[in-house]
Design a protein around this motif. Structure first.
Motif, PDB file in Angstrom:
ATOM      1  N   SER A  45       0.803  -1.261   0.102  1.00 28.60           N
ATOM      2  CA  SER A  45       0.055  -0.008   0.099  1.00 28.60           C
ATOM      3  C   SER A  45       0.957   1.219  -0.051  1.00 28.60           C
ATOM      4  N   GLU A  46       1.805   1.265   0.928  1.00 29.07           N
ATOM      5  CA  GLU A  46       2.961   2.355   0.740  1.00 29.07           C
ATOM      6  C   GLU A  46       3.679   2.528  -0.494  1.00 29.07           C
ATOM      7  N   MET A  47       4.065   1.468  -1.178  1.00 30.32           N
ATOM      8  CA  MET A  47       4.785   1.544  -2.470  1.00 30.32           C
ATOM      9  C   MET A  47       3.773   2.044  -3.393  1.00 30.32           C
ATOM     10  N   THR A  48       2.525   1.617  -3.306  1.00 28.98           N
ATOM     11  CA  THR A  48       1.518   1.895  -4.462  1.00 28.98           C
ATOM     12  C   THR A  48       1.348   3.531  -4.236  1.00 28.98           C
ATOM     13  N   ALA A  49       1.227   4.008  -2.877  1.00 23.63           N
ATOM     14  CA  ALA A  49       1.061   5.499  -2.823  1.00 23.63           C
ATOM     15  C   ALA A  49       2.457   6.405  -3.344  1.00 23.63           C
ATOM     16  N   GLN A  50       3.496   5.951  -2.951  1.00 22.58           N
ATOM     17  CA  GLN A  50       4.841   6.342  -3.654  1.00 22.58           C
ATOM     18  C   GLN A  50       4.774   6.422  -5.183  1.00 22.58           C
ATOM     19  N   PHE A  51       4.313   5.309  -5.591  1.00 26.00           N
ATOM     20  CA  PHE A  51       4.281   5.084  -7.159  1.00 26.00           C
ATOM     21  C   PHE A  51       3.472   6.217  -7.751  1.00 26.00           C
ATOM     22  N   ARG A  52       2.169   6.448  -7.184  1.00 28.09           N
ATOM     23  CA  ARG A  52       1.210   7.214  -7.609  1.00 28.09           C
ATOM     24  C   ARG A  52       1.966   8.692  -7.754  1.00 28.09           C
ATOM     25  N   ARG A  53       2.684   8.896  -6.329  1.00 20.95           N
ATOM     26  CA  ARG A  53       3.321  10.470  -6.210  1.00 20.95           C
ATOM     27  C   ARG A  53       4.571  10.572  -7.346  1.00 20.95           C
ATOM     28  N   LEU A  54       5.269   9.577  -7.516  1.00 24.25           N
ATOM     29  CA  LEU A  54       6.372   9.518  -8.612  1.00 24.25           C
ATOM     30  C   LEU A  54       5.795   9.843 -10.163  1.00 24.25           C
ATOM     31  N   ALA A  55       4.596   8.953 -10.247  1.00 18.73           N
ATOM     32  CA  ALA A  55       3.987   9.079 -11.752  1.00 18.73           C
ATOM     33  C   ALA A  55       3.743  10.351 -12.093  1.00 18.73           C
ATOM     34  N   GLU A  56       2.989  10.781 -11.121  1.00 13.49           N
ATOM     35  CA  GLU A  56       2.264  12.173 -11.209  1.00 13.49           C
ATOM     36  C   GLU A  56       3.568  13.264 -11.544  1.00 13.49           C
ATOM     37  N   GLN A  57       4.580  13.097 -10.762  1.00  8.48           N
ATOM     38  CA  GLN A  57       5.693  14.049 -10.892  1.00  8.48           C
ATOM     39  C   GLN A  57       6.511  13.767 -12.076  1.00  8.48           C
ATOM     40  N   GLU A  58       6.570  12.458 -12.669  1.00 12.18           N
ATOM     41  CA  GLU A  58       7.293  12.505 -13.849  1.00 12.18           C
ATOM     42  C   GLU A  58       6.383  12.887 -15.125  1.00 12.18           C
ATOM     43  N   SER A  59       4.888  12.550 -14.984  1.00  8.68           N
ATOM     44  CA  SER A  59       4.267  12.999 -16.219  1.00  8.68           C
ATOM     45  C   SER A  59       4.131  14.651 -16.217  1.00  8.68           C
ATOM     46  N   SER A  60       4.282  15.141 -14.953  1.00  7.56           N
ATOM     47  CA  SER A  60       4.147  16.519 -14.925  1.00  7.56           C
ATOM     48  C   SER A  60       5.531  17.169 -15.716  1.00  7.56           C
ATOM     49  N   SER A  61       6.871  16.529 -15.302  1.00  7.72           N
ATOM     50  CA  SER A  61       8.001  17.074 -15.615  1.00  7.72           C
ATOM     51  C   SER A  61       8.307  16.751 -17.090  1.00  7.72           C
ATOM     52  N   SER A  62       7.659  15.391 -17.554  1.00  7.45           N
ATOM     53  CA  SER A  62       7.938  15.188 -19.075  1.00  7.45           C
ATOM     54  C   SER A  62       7.323  15.696 -20.208  1.00  7.45           C
ATOM     55  N   SER A  63       5.969  16.256 -19.421  1.00  7.31           N
ATOM     56  CA  SER A  63       5.240  17.213 -20.443  1.00  7.31           C
ATOM     57  C   SER A  63       5.333  18.433 -20.373  1.00  7.31           C
ATOM     58  N   SER A  64       6.223  19.155 -19.414  1.00  9.87           N
ATOM     59  CA  SER A  64       6.618  20.499 -19.411  1.00  9.87           C
ATOM     60  C   SER A  64       5.060  21.290 -19.015  1.00  9.87           C
ATOM     61  N   GLY A  65       4.443  20.729 -18.138  1.00 12.79           N
ATOM     62  CA  GLY A  65       3.198  21.353 -17.556  1.00 12.79           C
ATOM     63  C   GLY A  65       2.083  20.952 -18.409  1.00 12.79           C
ATOM     64  N   SER A  66       2.118  20.132 -19.393  1.00 15.42           N
ATOM     65  CA  SER A  66       1.059  19.809 -20.314  1.00 15.42           C
ATOM     66  C   SER A  66       0.107  18.560 -19.561  1.00 15.42           C
ATOM     67  N   GLN A  67      -1.061  18.518 -19.748  1.00 15.23           N
ATOM     68  CA  GLN A  67      -2.071  17.641 -19.018  1.00 15.23           C
ATOM     69  C   GLN A  67      -2.119  16.432 -19.987  1.00 15.23           C
ATOM     70  N   GLN A  68      -1.136  15.606 -20.216  1.00 12.74           N
ATOM     71  CA  GLN A  68      -1.043  14.141 -20.913  1.00 12.74           C
ATOM     72  C   GLN A  68      -2.103  13.333 -19.914  1.00 12.74           C
ATOM     73  N   GLN A  69      -2.869  12.471 -20.497  1.00 10.60           N
ATOM     74  CA  GLN A  69      -3.567  11.335 -19.644  1.00 10.60           C
ATOM     75  C   GLN A  69      -3.275  10.196 -20.252  1.00 10.60           C
ATOM     76  N   VAL A  70      -3.242   9.316 -19.028  1.00  7.07           N
ATOM     77  CA  VAL A  70      -3.209   7.811 -19.258  1.00  7.07           C
ATOM     78  C   VAL A  70      -4.271   7.204 -20.291  1.00  7.07           C
ATOM     79  N   SER A  71      -3.988   6.260 -21.086  1.00  6.83           N
ATOM     80  CA  SER A  71      -5.041   5.631 -21.921  1.00  6.83           C
ATOM     81  C   SER A  71      -5.683   4.806 -21.117  1.00  6.83           C
ATOM     82  N   LYS A  72      -7.139   4.923 -21.076  1.00  5.07           N
ATOM     83  CA  LYS A  72      -8.308   4.437 -20.434  1.00  5.07           C
ATOM     84  C   LYS A  72      -8.838   3.170 -21.435  1.00  5.07           C
ATOM     85  N   PRO A  73      -9.545   2.143 -20.775  1.00  5.89           N
ATOM     86  CA  PRO A  73     -10.031   1.225 -21.917  1.00  5.89           C
ATOM     87  C   PRO A  73     -10.926   1.959 -22.698  1.00  5.89           C
TER      88      PRO A  73
END
Length: 539
Positions: free
Chosen positions: A71-99
């Motif tokens: 559960s703690e690893m999942t929470a950390q992964f969520r935070r890292l994923a949000e940070q990486e997504s924010s930095s890689s898109s240079s502020g853009s709002q790219q979304q994870v593909s949904k079904p």
């Protein structure tokens, strides 16, 4: 932490049931992880407590506890994923593909939602991986469209160009090169135009279907109202008849009772008079018995006894009133009224089904070679001799049968056949897929719904087992009515306006043909033909 983020991917934190990042992760005894809610609901639905991944079955339902480490690893992964997504898109709002959404073909690990699809590369790209197509001169010439799945299916297999036109002549999608080469003189329109036209046609068809359904409801309501009115009239007539017969029965019984009481009163009055007379004589006898002159006593007694009572009551009694006969007569009268009303109902039902009368003619291509058909296709009989006819796969080669030319796959239809003078025959309907070769079994299981006559007066419905029918009269004209959607095949004695038999709950899936079998000539006893008769619509 950065090193950890490089090693971890979203796939490691996905629940295999909901396909999303773990929420309250729990581990099963076999070692696989799931969201607590997901695995609990999964086991609530299924009888066995089985692991969705390895299929291991647990005899007792495991007591699951939230794995705090995951559960703690999942929470950390969520935070890292949000940070990486924010930095890689240079502020853009790219979304994870949904079904159901188109994902980027170049993304590794977490698949982002595609923004465009390239008709040259036949690939879809997210904002990051789309950048080369927007900046590099060679890629800028590629044709980009809104993201779509299965790009290969949208390309012309012959010219590798986008299928953006529709050929109405050949009813197929084509590219621009196709119109210049293979479809030069064909009627070609843009796909959008064809799609819109098709949509409009579908809308129109559905509107027409709505009107058809509404009209069917109206007709059904009108029919229901008529049936209710007829039913009310019928039961009112029956009620009036029963009430009238009840009053007549009561009056008749009371009248007979009054006659009995009057007869009893006469007997009682007469008996009372004789009792008075006997008492009077008894007094005289008692008076004489007191005389001392016995000779005079005997003479007077003989004189009194010489006039006995006027009636011998030994054989006199009141005859019981036969009320049973009175009741039975009243019941019989009610039954007659009921029979009359039932006959009227059957006549009305026959008139209703006669409204669905169709023209039926015999198909010579299906007739057994021994059968003789009239020129107008309305009569068939056995000719005793096989004719030299073309070998037709539709023809019955063993049984002397023939089908009609007309077929029916919906609605209702009705026709009448004269069977007068025949000792054997089969009538009904058969499905298109019946076997025409060799001996046939005439039953619903083999695609036949028929009525037959054997030995002049033995009527049967050819079901399994066959149903012996007891008829009050021998039909000379038989009506056959089919309701395709209702799964109903009914046979009527037309002249008696009586229902002979009905197959109910039938399941029709292909075309139905009227079926006729005049049977063998039987040395001339059964030489009369089956005759398709015009329906006489009575008012």
């Amino acid at each position: 932490m950065f090193a950890v983020s490089c090693l971890l991917t979203e796939d490691q934190f996905l629940c295999s049931i909901c396909l999303d990042v773990f929420t309250d992760p729990v581990a099963t005894p076999c070692g696989h992880n799931f969201c607590k809610t997901c695995i609990s609901e999964h086991w609530n639905i299924n009888v066995l407590c089985r692991c969705p991944n390895c299929k291991e079955v647990f005899n007792t339902r495991p007591d699951l506890k939230v794995n705090t480490f995951i559960s703690e690893m999942t929470a950390q992964f969520r935070r890292l994923a949000e940070q990486e997504s924010s930095s890689s898109s240079s502020g853009s709002q790219q979304q994870v593909s949904k079904p159901g959404e188109v994902s980027c073909d170049d993304c590794t690990g977490t698949k982002l939602k595609a923004l465009k699809s390239c008709l040259v590369c036949l690939a879809s790209y997210c904002e990051t991986h789309l950048e080369p197509h927007l900046t590099k001169s060679g890629l800028r010439r590629h044709q980009l469209i809104d993201p779509v799945e299965n790009l290969e299916s949208r390309m012309c297999p012959k010219h590798n160009k986008l299928l953006e036109l529709f050929c109405k002549t050949d009813q197929m999608c084509v590219c621009l090169l196709c119109t210049a080469l293979d479809h030069k003189i064909h009627d070609v329109v843009p796909l959008k135009e064809e799609y819109e036209a098709e949509i409009q046609q579908m809308i129109q068809n559905r509107r027409l279907k709505i009107e058809e359904i509404k009209r069917s409801v109206e007709l059904s309501q009108e029919d229901a109202d008529r049936k209710i009115a007829d039913g009310v009239q019928l039961f009112s007539t029956l009620k009036e008849s029963v009430e009238r017969r009840q009053v007549e029965l009561i009056d008749s019984i009371r009248e007979k009772q009054r006659k009995l009481e009057k007869q009893a009163e006469g007997f009682i009055k007469e008996l009372e008079q004789e009792i008075c007379e006997l008492k009077k004589r008894n007094s005289e006898v008692e008076h004489l018995s007191q005389l001392e002159d016995h000779l005079h006593l005997l003479q007077r007694f003989l004189s009194v006894n010489a006039t006995p009572p006027t009636r011998n009551w030994t054989g006199v009694s009141l005859c019981p009133v036969p009320y049973e006969g009175t009741v039975m007569r009243a019941v019989n009268q009610v039954e007659e009224t009921l029979s009359e009303q039932k006959k009227k109902l059957l006549e009305a039902k026959l008139r209703r089904v006669q409204q669905y009368a169709v023209d039926v003619t015999l198909n010579p291509d299906t007739a057994h070679p021994e059968l003789i058909l009239s020129d107008d296709g309305q009569q068939v009989k056995d000719g005793d001799v096989k004719q030299n006819l073309p070998d037709n796969p539709e023809r019955f080669d063993t049984c002397v049968c023939v089908l009609a030319e007309q077929s029916f796959s919906s609605g209702r239809f009705y026709y009448e056949v004269q069977v007068k003078g025949k000792t054997k025959w089969d009538l009904g309907v058969a499905r298109e897929s019946i076997s025409r070769e060799g001996k046939i079994t005439v039953s619903p299981q083999y695609g036949y719904w028929t009525l037959c006559l054997r030995n002049e007066n033995e009527y049967r419905a050819c079901a399994v087992p066959s149903v012996r029918l007891s008829l009050n009269s021998h039909p000379e004209k038989v009506g056959v009515c089919v309701d395709y959607e209702e799964g109903l095949v009914s046979f009527f004695d037309v002249d008696a306006a009586a229902l002979i038999y009905s197959y109910t709950g039938c399941c029709f899936t292909d075309k139905l043909y009227p079926y006729f079998c005049p049977c063998l000539k039987d040395g001339g006893k059964n030489s009369a033909p089956l005759i398709i008769s015009p329906v006489n619509h009575t008012d």
